[in-house]
Design an enzyme around this catalytic site. Structure first.
Site, PDB file in Angstrom:
ATOM      1  N   HIS A 299     -10.325 -10.052   0.753  1.00 13.22           N
ATOM      2  CA  HIS A 299     -10.559  -9.458  -0.557  1.00 13.22           C
ATOM      3  C   HIS A 299     -11.998  -9.616  -1.038  1.00 13.22           C
ATOM      4  O   HIS A 299     -12.631  -8.658  -1.495  1.00 13.22           O
ATOM      5  CB  HIS A 299      -9.608 -10.064  -1.596  1.00 13.22           C
ATOM      6  CG  HIS A 299      -8.176  -9.699  -1.400  1.00 13.22           C
ATOM      7  ND1 HIS A 299      -7.167 -10.156  -2.227  1.00 13.22           N
ATOM      8  CD2 HIS A 299      -7.567  -8.914  -0.481  1.00 13.22           C
ATOM      9  CE1 HIS A 299      -6.006  -9.664  -1.820  1.00 13.22           C
ATOM     10  NE2 HIS A 299      -6.227  -8.926  -0.761  1.00 13.22           N
TER      11      HIS A 299
ATOM     12  N   ASP B 147       0.460 -16.640  -2.802  1.00  3.32           N
ATOM     13  CA  ASP B 147       1.310 -15.471  -2.574  1.00  3.32           C
ATOM     14  C   ASP B 147       2.162 -15.135  -3.784  1.00  3.32           C
ATOM     15  O   ASP B 147       2.250 -13.980  -4.176  1.00  3.32           O
ATOM     16  CB  ASP B 147       2.213 -15.699  -1.360  1.00  3.32           C
ATOM     17  CG  ASP B 147       3.001 -14.454  -1.003  1.00  3.32           C
ATOM     18  OD1 ASP B 147       2.364 -13.431  -0.680  1.00  3.32           O
ATOM     19  OD2 ASP B 147       4.236 -14.485  -1.082  1.00  3.32           O
TER      20      ASP B 147
ATOM     21  N   LYS C 276      -3.164  -9.020  -5.627  1.00  2.00           N
ATOM     22  CA  LYS C 276      -3.285 -10.465  -5.814  1.00  2.00           C
ATOM     23  C   LYS C 276      -3.070 -11.156  -4.463  1.00  2.00           C
ATOM     24  O   LYS C 276      -2.442 -10.569  -3.561  1.00  2.00           O
ATOM     25  CB  LYS C 276      -2.317 -10.955  -6.905  1.00  2.00           C
ATOM     26  CG  LYS C 276      -0.842 -10.544  -6.696  1.00  2.00           C
ATOM     27  CD  LYS C 276      -0.143 -11.420  -5.711  1.00  2.00           C
ATOM     28  CE  LYS C 276       1.166 -10.869  -5.264  1.00  2.00           C
ATOM     29  NZ  LYS C 276       1.688 -11.533  -4.057  1.00  2.00           N
TER      30      LYS C 276
ATOM     31  N   ALA D 123       0.836  -1.207   0.000  1.00  2.00           N
ATOM     32  CA  ALA D 123       0.000   0.000   0.000  1.00  2.00           C
ATOM     33  C   ALA D 123       0.867   1.252   0.000  1.00  2.00           C
ATOM     34  O   ALA D 123       0.510   2.272  -0.612  1.00  2.00           O
ATOM     35  CB  ALA D 123      -0.939   0.001   1.204  1.00  2.00           C
TER      36      ALA D 123
END
Length: 328
Positions: free
Chosen positions: A77, A176, A95, A15
């Site tokens: 998410h 991941d 993702k 972020a």
């Protein structure tokens, strides 16, 4: 240039990178939300964001927000995407966009129904070098593509309590880092794979630590992938055809590709093409997302993310691995 009101959910390291990209490309960030008040205020101050929300749900309801950016652990998410799409917001989600294909299909249908853009944060889908690589392959310069090889190995610190190794949070190498490798492979396969062979080594918490994956489609093209979270590997992808091959290093944020022509076994030749800047990877993502919104289409990006989600599901099905929340 048109600017948009972005609202960010999450204040982790990715972020931070995205906020810098947004400030450069969009010029401003409208709002940020995080459950942790201290992290929220620190992030807002550092990134020059005036509006803060301790409750992401309240930020999603803000009528002045155009786009919601989601940078939370994977398991959050799905719900945030649904809430944002139902609130009429475009969504850019890190993702893995969802933890399984069932969730993906639901949010894709919702985005389509509401005429909204939903995009997954795969940097490799936005790096300029790939336009050149696709053009080169489509021109037939390396012949018919037969095989794609791609790997991704990171060395996560040994910490069973970290989210990377937490099965409740959909940890493991597949979600991941595996999405990147799978997105690379699917980009250069003509069709979605319909045959999968795979084996896996589990970490002590039950998540996948490393795996080998072979994909094959009905055109007999194959992709071979290697993933690991406890062994570093170079991020290398190779697209091999009947006349040559393309090798791309650091493929998630690639800026160059080396083409080797092999049709003449006695006189192989190699040249390199370059484009873009790795440090601007997230800026390319922001620029594309805002172009998608302006133009009303996403260049097929969401469809590719869907193919990736279904491949990852098929791999886990072969392993027989379910996340705890999928069993409830």
């Amino acid at each position: 240039m048109m600017t948009y009101n972005w609202g960010m959910i999450g204040t982790g390291w990715i972020a931070h990178e995205m906020a810098d990209a947004l400030n450069k490309v969009n010029g401003t960030i409208y709002a940020v939300a995080d459950l942790n008040e201290d992290k929220l205020q620190k992030f807002a101050s550092e990134k020059n964001i005036s509006k803060t929300y301790k409750d992401p749900d309240e930020m999603i309801k803000d009528p002045d927000i155009d786009v919601i950016y989601i940078a939370t652990p994977h398991t959050y998410h799905f719900e945030y995407i649904k809430k944002a799409l139902n609130a009429g917001k475009h969504v850019f989600c890190e993702k893995a966009i969802t933890v399984n294909a069932t969730q993906f299909d639901e949010v894709k249908e919702l985005a389509t129904k509401n005429n909204l853009i939903l995009t997954e944060g795969f940097t490799l889908l936005h790096m300029p070098i790939y336009d050149q690589v696709r053009d080169l392959i489509n021109s037939g310069e390396i012949g018919d593509v037969k095989l794609v090889q791609v790997n991704f190995g990171s060395l996560k610190d040994y910490d069973p309590k970290n989210r990377f190794f937490n099965k409740e949070l959909a940890g493991g190498a597949l979600l991941d880092i595996g999405g990147y490798a799978t997105a690379f492979a699917r980009t250069f396969l003509k069709e979605q794979p319909n045959n999968i062979l795979t084996t896996v080594k589990y970490f002590e918490t039950g998540v996948d630590e490393q795996s080998g994956i072979i994909l094959k489609n009905s055109s007999e093209q194959m992709a071979v992938m290697a993933l690991s979270m406890r062994a570093k590997q170079p991020k290398r992808g190779i697209i091999s055809g009947t006349k040559g091959y393309v090798e791309i290093n650091n493929y998630p944020r690639a800026t160059s590709a080396e083409i080797t022509y092999t049709e003449d076994a006695h006189k192989q030749t190699t040249h390199t093409i370059t484009s873009g800047n790795a440090e601007q990877a997230l800026e390319y993502e922001v620029s594309d997302m805002q172009r998608y919104i302006k133009e009303g289409h996403d260049d097929g990006q969401l469809a590719l993310s869907g193919d990736v989600a279904h491949i990852l599901d098929s791999v886990r099905n072969e392993w027989g691995m379910k996340y705890p929340f999928e069993l409830k």
